[in-house]
Structures are given as C-alpha cells and as structure tokens.
Scaffold this motif. Sequence first.
Motif, mmCIF file in Angstrom:
data_model
loop_
_atom_site.group_PDB
_atom_site.id
_atom_site.type_symbol
_atom_site.label_atom_id
_atom_site.label_comp_id
_atom_site.label_asym_id
_atom_site.label_seq_id
_atom_site.Cartn_x
_atom_site.Cartn_y
_atom_site.Cartn_z
ATOM 1 N N UNK A 169 0.827 -1.203 0.000
ATOM 2 C CA UNK A 169 0.000 0.000 0.000
ATOM 3 C C UNK A 169 0.864 1.256 0.000
ATOM 4 N N UNK A 170 1.908 1.266 0.818
ATOM 5 C CA UNK A 170 2.823 2.418 0.846
ATOM 6 C C UNK A 170 3.575 2.533 -0.472
ATOM 7 N N UNK A 171 4.041 1.391 -1.010
ATOM 8 C CA UNK A 171 4.772 1.414 -2.273
ATOM 9 C C UNK A 171 3.892 1.919 -3.414
ATOM 10 N N UNK A 172 2.616 1.499 -3.425
ATOM 11 C CA UNK A 172 1.701 1.950 -4.479
ATOM 12 C C UNK A 172 1.455 3.457 -4.391
ATOM 13 N N UNK A 173 1.400 3.988 -3.168
ATOM 14 C CA UNK A 173 1.183 5.436 -3.004
ATOM 15 C C UNK A 173 2.329 6.226 -3.641
ATOM 16 N N UNK A 174 3.561 5.871 -3.319
ATOM 17 C CA UNK A 174 4.712 6.612 -3.848
ATOM 18 C C UNK A 174 4.904 6.381 -5.336
ATOM 19 N N UNK A 175 4.491 5.212 -5.819
ATOM 20 C CA UNK A 175 4.602 4.953 -7.247
ATOM 21 C C UNK A 175 3.631 5.823 -8.043
ATOM 22 N N UNK A 186 -2.216 4.774 5.394
ATOM 23 C CA UNK A 186 -0.952 4.720 4.660
ATOM 24 C C UNK A 186 0.080 5.639 5.294
ATOM 25 N N UNK A 187 -0.348 6.809 5.741
ATOM 26 C CA UNK A 187 0.565 7.722 6.400
ATOM 27 C C UNK A 187 1.073 7.172 7.723
ATOM 28 N N UNK A 188 0.203 6.473 8.471
ATOM 29 C CA UNK A 188 0.624 5.880 9.739
ATOM 30 C C UNK A 188 1.660 4.778 9.513
ATOM 31 N N UNK A 189 1.446 3.974 8.474
ATOM 32 C CA UNK A 189 2.416 2.912 8.168
ATOM 33 C C UNK A 189 3.744 3.520 7.753
ATOM 34 N N UNK A 190 3.690 4.577 6.925
ATOM 35 C CA UNK A 190 4.924 5.225 6.494
ATOM 36 C C UNK A 190 5.654 5.858 7.672
ATOM 37 N N UNK A 191 4.907 6.402 8.641
ATOM 38 C CA UNK A 191 5.537 6.989 9.826
ATOM 39 C C UNK A 191 6.260 5.921 10.641
ATOM 40 N N UNK A 192 5.668 4.724 10.748
ATOM 41 C CA UNK A 192 6.332 3.631 11.454
ATOM 42 C C UNK A 192 7.603 3.197 10.728
ATOM 43 N N UNK A 193 7.534 3.140 9.412
ATOM 44 C CA UNK A 193 8.713 2.746 8.635
ATOM 45 C C UNK A 193 9.848 3.738 8.857
ATOM 46 N N UNK A 194 9.541 5.038 8.780
ATOM 47 C CA UNK A 194 10.575 6.050 8.982
ATOM 48 C C UNK A 194 11.092 6.028 10.417
#
Length: 397
Positions: A169-175, A186-194
């Motif tokens: 889901x995060x990869x599809x957003x940035x693509x 998606x933003x919450x998942x990306x925040x955890x990744x960072x």
Amino acid sequence: MKRTILLLALLLAVLLPAPLSLIADEAGVRAEAQAEEAESRSEEKKIDPKEIIFEHLGDGYGWEVPFCHDVRIPLPVIVRDYQGDWHCFSSSRIGHGHSYTVTDSDGAEMTFRLGGHDSKWHNKLVGMRPEVVDGQTQMVEYRPLDFSITKNVCAIFIACLLVMWMVLDVAAWYRKKGYTAPRRATGAIEALIEFIYYGVIKPTLGAKSRKFGPYLLTVFFFILVANLLGLMVIFPGGANITGNIAVTLVLSLITFLIVNIFGTKHYWKEVFWPDVPLWLKFPIPIMPVIELFGVFTKPAALTVRLFANMMGGHIIVIVLTLLIFILGALGAAAAGGTLVVSLIFSVFMLLIDVLVSFIQAYVFTMLSTVFIGLAQEDGHHGKDAHEVPAAPTTTRS
C-alpha cells in the motif's frame, strides 16, 4: 483501492479455513458428543484453570467460533502415516473424542485421533498402528509426520498477508503520487517505517542499512501485527503466535544466522581472540569461551524475552476472567464484586498489552539491529565511520 479489495478477496479465498457446511457438520458432531458426555458427567463440575489456560494459549486443529467455544471452524489436517502414505481431511472429523479412519494404498485402515489426557501427546494428532506386545497384537499410539494447517500456522499466513498489504500500500502510493506524503492509514504505516529505519536501523548500521533494513523492517511489522492479532478474540485474531516459543525461536534463529553468516573478520577475531590481556585467553581460553557462549545467548535472549512478555500478558487476562467463575461459588455478592473488578482490570491489561505489542516488536528489532551492527565492525573507528545521513523530508500537501 482496487488493489486493497483484491488482496482482501485473496485473503478470504485462501485462508478461509472451511465452508459453512463444515461448520454445520462440526456443530452436529459436537451435539452428539455432548449427548454422550451428559450420561457420564456429574452435575457439579469443578473448573480446571490449568486446562483452560493451556487450551486458550496453545495451538489447535480448529479455530474457536466467538461466543460458542464448543464449535470450531475446521482446518485441513495433512499427515504422513507410518507406512509412508499421505492423508488429508478436515479437523472436524477428529474433534470431541472422535476418531477418523481412512484406507491407505494397500487397503489397510489407518485411524487418527487427538491424544487424550492419558496420552503423552495430549491434544496432538496421533495414529494407531499394530504392535506385538507379549506375543499379542495390540493397537498402540504413534505420532505421524504432521504438516497440518493448525490455528497458529493459519494465523502466521494471515499476518504475512497483512504485512504484505501494508508494505504494498505504501509502495503503491509513492509509485502513483511521487514523494507526496500519504494520509490516513498509509501515512501511519509510512511513519512507522521512517521511525524504525531512521531512528533505529540507520544510526546503528550506517551505510549497511540498505542491506539489512528489509529484514529488520519485515520482522518489526510481522511481530507487531502478530501481537495485535493475538489480542483479538474473533477471527482472524485469537491465535497466540508470538506467545508460542517455537515462533519466537525461528525469528531469533534468522537473526542468529544473519549475524554470523555476514559477520566480518574483525567480529570473529573478537570472538576467538578478543582484545584483552594475554593471560585471559592463553593458556586457559577464558574470554574466548565467554565470547563464544555469548554468540548463542543472544538469540536465546531474543526468544525468551518476546515469548515471555506476550505469554504473560495473555495469562493475566485469562486468570482475571477465571476469577469470576472460581469465586462465584462463594455466592452472588462475591460473584458480582469479582465480575466488576475482573472486568476493569482485564480491560486495563488489554490496553497495556496494546502498548506492549509495539514495545516488544521495537525491542526485538532494536536488539537484532545492535547484534548485526556489532558483527559488521571492521575495527576502524575513524571520524567518518559513524556519520549518518539525515532522513529525507517529504512534501506535505
């Protein structure tokens, strides 16, 4: 959105353990078993807390239906008998004391069932085979090669699919939208990744973060999702994955293999010939033995820490619930008071467990990162050895 719907449909299609007809069959089998047990069961039956706790925390060949613990969603049983033949059938055929008999390729009958209280394989799938004892042929239990999709195995598949969905889901957003910051889930998942990558992995591993980052991020999200699923009481939750020491052991062994396979020459030198006074390593290798022992205690610490913390939280909640029934024998006043106190503390413990789920995933990832970082030391401690580039910034829209 289409990708999300497709993944959810795939999840239901692949992991739905059995059709509704099998559940109906399971209910019918249970009704028959209850009728048989009613004849031999006394009116007053004492609660066995130990049995209840281990039943809830252990693995099983079926998935309990919410608010109806006696009915279970069947799962596929896949076994190899002592003659080398493979058999596949529904777990509803061996539940509630029933046995299932199949015919192998030679026409012989093979019987499978769950081990009873008097069996050394209690609640495990066992088979019956003939064996000569004192000149007489008797049927004895044996443990077949078991590849069944148990509750924990099915829960691991679900956790893996959820982690894949989160990452894709995060990869599809940035693509699709470039470096525009994502929103909502998606933003919450990306925040955890960072948070994990730039707060734990990058400062510890530096230039080698891209090499080991994928594994460390994967193990973090898998443990986090598995922990949270274990707190749910309905499907697809309810399986105590990280409270199973076999699961935490495998995760720790993966870290152990990465640490020692990719360890540098300097790492192995510090293990077998550490930088200590000579009398500590020759002629009696005191420090080398201690360092070599530490190589194996690190994964052991990872295994026990995650297993004990998650298992302990589940046990506390179950014990608080059992107090209602245990103290209920003292009267209605005691039962009512215990109900209120147990309910309040159970909800409090569940909220604490949500926090512990994140903390344990973070600690496991952090320690794995530290162990890998120690194995990547090259013995040079120059000024630029530990410089870490700053985290990239994203454009908020």
